[in-house]
Design an enzyme around this catalytic site. Structure first.
Site, PDB file in Angstrom:
ATOM      1  N   GLU A  12      19.886  59.215   4.728  1.00 12.04           N
ATOM      2  CA  GLU A  12      20.457  58.283   5.712  1.00 12.04           C
ATOM      3  C   GLU A  12      21.928  58.579   5.978  1.00 12.04           C
ATOM      4  O   GLU A  12      22.591  57.866   6.736  1.00 12.04           O
ATOM      5  CB  GLU A  12      20.293  56.841   5.229  1.00 12.04           C
ATOM      6  CG  GLU A  12      18.891  56.300   5.426  1.00 12.04           C
ATOM      7  CD  GLU A  12      17.836  57.097   4.664  1.00 12.04           C
ATOM      8  OE1 GLU A  12      16.920  57.627   5.322  1.00 12.04           O
ATOM      9  OE2 GLU A  12      17.934  57.215   3.428  1.00 12.04           O
ATOM     10  N   ASN A  32      12.633  62.305   5.057  1.00 14.17           N
ATOM     11  CA  ASN A  32      12.733  62.233   6.515  1.00 14.17           C
ATOM     12  C   ASN A  32      13.809  63.176   7.051  1.00 14.17           C
ATOM     13  O   ASN A  32      14.811  63.453   6.381  1.00 14.17           O
ATOM     14  CB  ASN A  32      13.062  60.808   6.946  1.00 14.17           C
ATOM     15  CG  ASN A  32      14.375  60.324   6.346  1.00 14.17           C
ATOM     16  OD1 ASN A  32      14.430  59.981   5.166  1.00 14.17           O
ATOM     17  ND2 ASN A  32      15.444  60.285   7.129  1.00 14.17           N
ATOM     18  N   ASP A  42      10.647  57.451  10.002  1.00 19.96           N
ATOM     19  CA  ASP A  42      11.185  57.481   8.635  1.00 19.96           C
ATOM     20  C   ASP A  42      10.071  57.445   7.588  1.00 19.96           C
ATOM     21  O   ASP A  42      10.130  56.699   6.626  1.00 19.96           O
ATOM     22  CB  ASP A  42      12.168  56.334   8.381  1.00 19.96           C
ATOM     23  CG  ASP A  42      12.771  56.413   6.976  1.00 19.96           C
ATOM     24  OD1 ASP A  42      13.159  57.511   6.557  1.00 19.96           O
ATOM     25  OD2 ASP A  42      12.822  55.370   6.282  1.00 19.96           O
TER      26      ASP A  42
END
Length: 600
Positions: free
Chosen positions: A192, A276, A318
Site C-alpha cells: 500500500e 497486489n 486488491d
C-alpha cells in the site's frame, strides 16, 4: 552497530558446521509433543498427531493457565513449544517471551526491541506479527521495522541482526520467517506504499544475505531463467517481470510477500505467494502486472524460480495472493501426486502439481464470489489459467476509473492470511473464511516514497442473500473442488485452524470464542469465550504426558483495525471499520494467551 554485526558474523562463520536446519527442524517437528514452526510443519498442514484430546472428550476442556502479553493490539500467529520452553511473541513492539513449562510458566527471558514508533503509521492493517521461528538452537524474529534478529533460544542473547528493508519508503514486516537448510527465508510488507516485493534468504549462522528475488523487474532481479522457468508448463520468456508493465511502474509495483512459506525438502523448493500490484487503481497500471498475484516455486539454495502461476492478472480489487500453500500427497485420477493447495483472496481455491506447476483445480470456495465466472481450464485455450472477469464488477473500463458496487469478495478476500488446516485422516481442508462484499471507488494517486499509495476508497458489508453473517468455517475437498460442510459465523473467521488426530478441528472467532468441531461433520463440540477477539492461530502440544491447546486472543488485524486503533470513520482501515463496526458490541482489546487441557 556495523562493527558489532561484523564481529558477530565472523564468530558465527568460524563455528563448526551444523546439520542443515531442515533436517534438524524436521526431527523436532516429528516429535508431536512440540510445536516448532508457526505452520506446524514445512507442509503448512497445521495437523497434530496428538489425540489425547479427541471428539469424545473435547467437550470437557478447561482453562489450564493464561499469560498476559502486556500489549493491546492484534495478536496473530501462535506460540512455539520446543522441549520445556514456550516462546510467545507480541504485536509491535514485538516482545518475545521464553516461558518455562516445567516451572509454572516462569519467564526465563524477555527480549524487547527498541523500535522507532514511526513505523506504526506505515503498517497497513494493524501492528500484527505472525510469530517467531525456531531452528538450530536459535529463535528468529522479523520485527515491524524489518530488522531480522537471531536470538539464543536458551538465553535470549542477540546473536546477529540484519536490516531487511527501509521503513522510510514504506517497507515493514508482519510475517514470520521460514528456516530452510542453512538459511532463513523472509518477505516484506508495504504494497500500500508502492514497495516492490521481494523474498530474501539470510545465512542462519551469520545473518549475511545469500540471495534476494524480487516479484517484478528484470530477470536478474526476479531470479527467473526465461527458458527454464515455466508458467502453466510454458517457458515465461525474457523480461517477463517488466514487459506487462507500462514504463517503470514495476519499480513501485507492489507484489509484496508478507504471507506464509512452505517447503518440500525432496524437491528443495520453497513455495509462497505475492501480493497486489501497486496502486490499487488498475487504470494507472495497464497490463497483467507480472509477477504480482502469483504462486512461486523457488530453489531454496539459489532462489531461482522453477515455476510461476499468476492467479489474478491485472488485479482490480486488491486480491493479494499471499495466503499459505498447503502441501499434500494425494490421489488424483488414480495417480498419487505431490499437490499444492492455495485458498486465494480472490475467492478461488487452487490445487496444483507442486513439482511441475500444472493447474488441476480452480473453484470458488464461497458461492457468493461474483467478480469472475471461473478459470479457463482448457490447456489448448489462449486464455488457459485466466479468470473470466464479469464486466459489472470491474473497476476500470478502457483505462478509465469505474465505481463498482456489490463486488464479492471484498478486498480482504474470501480468506486473508488466516491459515487453513489439513487432516490426512479425512483428506479435507478446514478453511476460515470471510463472507464479505464491497463497493470500490478508484481514484488517481501519485507516488511519494513513504506515503500511502492506495488509490481506492472501499466500503464493506456482509454478502447478500445468505445467512447475514460475515464469515464461514468450511471443510473443503481440494481434489474435487467442493465444500463438504460449512458453519456460518457472525463475523469473519480470522483465526488459523488446527486439525488433530483426535478427529477434532479447532478455530477462533472475532468475538473471542475458541471452538472445537467434529472433523467429519462440522458439529460443534466445545466453545469457550476468551477475553478478546481471536485472530491468532490455534496450536497444540504435550508436556508431562498431557495434551494442551493454546490460542492468542487480542482483537485487531484488518478486520479488527477499528477496535485496535480506535478508528471510527467507516472508510478508514481500507474500508474495514464500517464493515466490522458491530464487533465492538461483543469484544474489547486484549493480549492474552489461553491454554486449555482436560481435567485431571
Amino acid at each position: 552497530m556495523k562493527r558489532l554485526f561484523a564481529l558477530t558474523a565472523a564468530a558465527a562463520l568460524c563455528a563448526p558446521a551444523a546439520t542443515f536446519a531442515s533436517e534438524s527442524v524436521q526431527a523436532e517437528i516429528d516429535n508431536a509433543d512440540q510445536w516448532v514452526l508457526q505452520t506446524g510443519d514445512y507442509k503448512n498442514q497445521r495437523y497434530s498427531q496428538l489425540d489425547q484430546i479427541n471428539k469424545e472428550n473435547v467437550g470437557d476442556l478447561q482453562v489450564s493457565w493464561t499469560f498476559s502479553t502486556g500489549v493491546l493490539r492484534g495478536h496473530e500467529g501462535s506460540p512455539l513449544v520446543v522441549g520445556d520452553t514456550m516462546y510467545v511473541h507480541t504485536p509491535f513492539p514485538n516482545i518475545v517471551y521464553a516461558l518455562d513449562l516445567a516451572d509454572e510458566g516462569r519467564i526465563i527471558w524477555k527480549y524487547e526491541p527498541k523500535q522507532d514508533p514511526s513505523v506504526i503509521p506505515v503498517m497497513c492493517c494493524d501492528t500484527v506479527n505472525r510469530g517467531v521461528a525456531y531452528a538450530d538452537g536459535k529463535i528468529f524474529l522479523h520485527q515491524a521495522d524489518t530488522k531480522v534478529v537471531a536470538l539464543d533460544a536458551q538465553s535470549g542473547e542477540v546473536l546477529w541482526e540484519a536490516q531487511n528493508g527501509d521503513p522510510s519508503i514504506g517497507e515493514t514486516n508482519t510475517a514470520t520467517v521460514l528456516p530452510v537448510n542453512d538459511k532463513i527465508i523472509v518477505g516484506i510488507s508495504g504494497g500500500e506504499f508502492g514497495v516492490r516485493g521481494s523474498v530474501t534468504a539470510y545465512d542462519m549462522n551469520s545473518g549475511e544475505q545469500v540471495w534476494r528475488a524480487y516479484s517484478m523487474g528484470p530477470d536478474s532481479d526476479t531470479l527467473i531463467d526465461p527458458e527454464n522457468t515455466t508458467h502453466l508448463g510454458k517457458p515465461v520468456g525474457p523480461d517477463s517481470g517488466t514487459n506487462t508493465w507500462e514504463g517503470d511502474q514495476w519499480k513501485i509495483g507492489g507484489g509484496t510477500t508478507w504471507g506464509w512459506y512452505s517447503y518440500d525438502a525432496e524437491e528443495n523448493l520453497v513455495y509462497y505467494g505475492t501480493g497486489n500490484p501497486s496502486t490499487w487503481n488498475p487504470a494507472q497500471r495497464p497490463g497483467d502486472n507480472r509477477w504480482s498475484m502469483t504462486i512461486m516455486a523457488r530453489d531454496a539454495d539459489t532462489g531461482m524460480a522453477k515455476w510461476l502461476y499468476q492467479m489474478t492478472p491485472h488485479d482490480e480489487w486488491d486480491y493479494d495472493g499471499i495466503n499459505e500453500m498447503i502441501l499434500t500427497e494425494q490421489e488424483v485420477d488414480g495417480e498419487m501426486r505431490k499437490l499444492l493447495t492455495h485458498f486465494d483472496r480472490n475467492g478461488l481455491a487452487y490445487t496444483m502439481d507442486r513439482v511441475s506447476g500444472e493447474l488441476l483445480v480452480a473453484e470458488k470456495y464461497d458461492p457468493a464470489v461474483n467478480w469472475t465466472t471461473g478459470v479457463d481450464m482448457d490447456p489448448a485455450s489462449e486464455t488457459y489459467g485466466r479468470p473470466a472477469v464479469v464486466a459489472e464488477y470491474s473497476t476500470e473500463h478502457n483505462g478509465e476509473d469505474v465505481n463498482s458496487t456489490g463486488i464479492c469478495p471484498a478486498a480482504l478476500g474470501t480468506k486473508d492470511q488466516q491459515p487453513a488446516a489439513y487432516s490426512p485422516q479425512t483428506e479435507l481442508m478446514y478453511v476460515p473464511t470471510n463472507h464479505v462484499c464491497m463497493d470500490y471507488e478508484p481514484f488517481r494517486v501519485s507516488y511519494t516514497a513513504g506515503q500511502p499509495y492506495v488509490g481506492a476508497t472501499l466500503s464493506m458489508y456482509p454478502a447478500p442473500d445468505s445467512h447475514g453473517g460475515m464469515g464461514n468455517f468450511i471443510a473443503w475437498d481440494n481434489t474435487s473442488g467442493e465444500i463438504k460442510w460449512s458453519i456460518p459465523e457472525q463475523f469473519s473467521v480470522w483465526s488459523g485452524a488446527l486439525a488433530t488426530a483426535g478427529g477434532v478441528v479447532f478455530y477462533g472467532t472475532l468475538e473471542g470464542y475458541l471452538k472445537a468441531v467434529d472433523a467429519e461433520t462440522g458439529d460443534e463440540l466445545y466453545k469457550f469465550k476468551t477475553p478478546s477477539g481471536i485472530i491468532g492461530n490455534v496450536m497444540t502440544y504435550s508436556h508431562g504426558g498431557k495434551q494442551y491447546v493454546g490460542i492468542l486472543s487480542g482483537v485487531g488485524g484488518w478486520a479488527g483495525i477499528g477496535l485496535a486503533a480506535g478508528l471510527t470513520n467507516p472508510n478508514d482501515g481500507l474500508g474495514a471499520v464500517g464493515g466490522y463496526a458491530a464487533l465492538s458490541d461483543y469484544t474489547a482489546l486484549g493480549g492474552q494467551l489461553t491454554v486449555f487441557a482436560l481435567p485431571d
